[in-house]
Design an enzyme around this catalytic site. Sequence first.
Site, PDB file in Angstrom:
ATOM      1  CB  ALA A 137      -0.927  -0.008   1.209  1.00  0.00           C
ATOM      2  CG  ASP A 195       8.368  -0.506  21.963  1.00  0.00           C
ATOM      3  OD1 ASP A 195       8.665  -1.577  21.389  1.00  0.00           O
ATOM      4  OD2 ASP A 195       8.475  -0.343  23.191  1.00  0.00           O
ATOM      5  CG  ASP A 231       4.824  -7.852  21.315  1.00  0.00           C
ATOM      6  OD1 ASP A 231       4.358  -8.957  20.998  1.00  0.00           O
ATOM      7  OD2 ASP A 231       6.021  -7.672  21.615  1.00  0.00           O
ATOM      8  NE  ARG A 288      -7.266 -32.571  30.801  1.00  0.00           N
ATOM      9  CZ  ARG A 288      -6.212 -33.341  30.540  1.00  0.00           C
ATOM     10  NH1 ARG A 288      -5.037 -32.808  30.384  1.00  0.00           N
ATOM     11  NH2 ARG A 288      -6.328 -34.638  30.414  1.00  0.00           N
ATOM     12  N   GLY A 299     -13.071 -15.899  27.293  1.00  0.00           N
ATOM     13  CA  GLY A 299     -13.681 -16.070  28.614  1.00  0.00           C
ATOM     14  C   GLY A 299     -12.800 -16.859  29.558  1.00  0.00           C
ATOM     15  CG  ASP A 334     -11.975 -19.835  34.443  1.00  0.00           C
ATOM     16  OD1 ASP A 334     -13.138 -19.559  34.771  1.00  0.00           O
ATOM     17  OD2 ASP A 334     -11.687 -20.758  33.659  1.00  0.00           O
ATOM     18  NE  ARG A 388      -0.208 -32.017  28.487  1.00  0.00           N
ATOM     19  CZ  ARG A 388      -0.084 -33.015  27.623  1.00  0.00           C
ATOM     20  NH1 ARG A 388      -0.616 -34.179  27.882  1.00  0.00           N
ATOM     21  NH2 ARG A 388       0.570 -32.841  26.497  1.00  0.00           N
TER      22      ARG A 388
END
Length: 299
Positions: A22, A101, A125, A160, A183, A185, A240
């Site tokens: 581009a 950066d 990143d 697990r 989602g 935990d 794992r």
Amino acid sequence: MNTLGLLCSGGDAPGMNMALWAAARSAEARGWRVLGVHGGYQGLLGGSVEPWPADRLRPFARLGGAVLGTSRVPDFTRQVGAAAAQARSAGITHALVLGGDGSLRGAGLLNRAGLPTVGLPATIDNDVPGSAATVGFDSAVNFALPLADALLDTAEALPRLCALETLGGNTGHLAQAVGDACGADVVLVPEAPLAAPELAGRVSAALARRRHALIVASEGYPALEGVLDALAREVGLRLRLTRLGHAQRGGRPSARDRLLAGALAGEAADLLARGHAGVLAWRGAPTLLEFAAPAQQEA
Ligand SMILES: Nc1ncnc2c1ncn2[C@@H]1O[C@H](COP(=O)(O)OP(=O)(O)O)[C@@H](O)[C@H]1O
Ligand SMILES: O=P(O)(O)OC[C@H]1O[C@](O)(COP(=O)(O)O)[C@@H](O)[C@@H]1O
């Protein structure tokens, strides 16, 4: 004749090739010539420069990686003057640097050394100040997401405790986005390490509710393996770790990254043509490439 030199630096990122194409198209539309630097700042210092017109770049635009190649040059700050001189002797009158950066700090120094240079934020990143999103981030999140979903499928079935490690260096943007989108935990990011009891408490609460849990962690999380081992012992389950590694940096760019790359490359060519340099190509107010305090380079 105005001649744009294109250069990729640091970690490659999906969408870099689209940005190169581009930028070449936009420059050629203004009657400029386009040269490509092979192998980032290292290649520039070695004079590895050749014509890369838009038509040559086009077949690569939809592919991952960086067709020009990239590099890391640890002591680039000390070699900026030589790099600017090499660019001029290769006929480059203006430069566009694609990278994260660190690379863009180098671009700011090149500009100071007398080579009008614009920077285009491109790294998986997403850690470039002044840009809300970097080219490559969306693709890297999209690479990881189906794998996180797949881990949840099996974690729910057995059930697990699973953990997924993303790239991201010492930043947690990638891990956070993947974790939020699937989602998870718990999301472990280097910017805000959790105390061991808090981590164990959050995982235990998830296990108590539905007998499985997924942790997404950035590779830069301090002592990640040890933290996970200690957690597994604490909750009494096998854990794992799935590592995405460098695969997360490759693959075809997402639609969002292709569109961002195209827009920013057009912006970059426009900035240079209007006589602006030493700035980041972004669609908001111009941001100086010398953002933040100059980072210390590794020796
Ligand atoms: N503070 C700096 N000043 C000048 N050049 C830098 C600086 N930091 C990094 N660079 C150059 O950019 C290259 C890539 O930087 P790095 O931080 O590894 O990747 P990224 O640009 O993707 O964040 C370095 O190897 C070095 O050549
Ligand atoms: O290729 P290397 O040297 O192993 O670097 C890995 C690093 O590169 C990245 O993929 C991208 O980092 P940069 O874009 O900052 O270079 C990080 O997520 C990762 O930590």
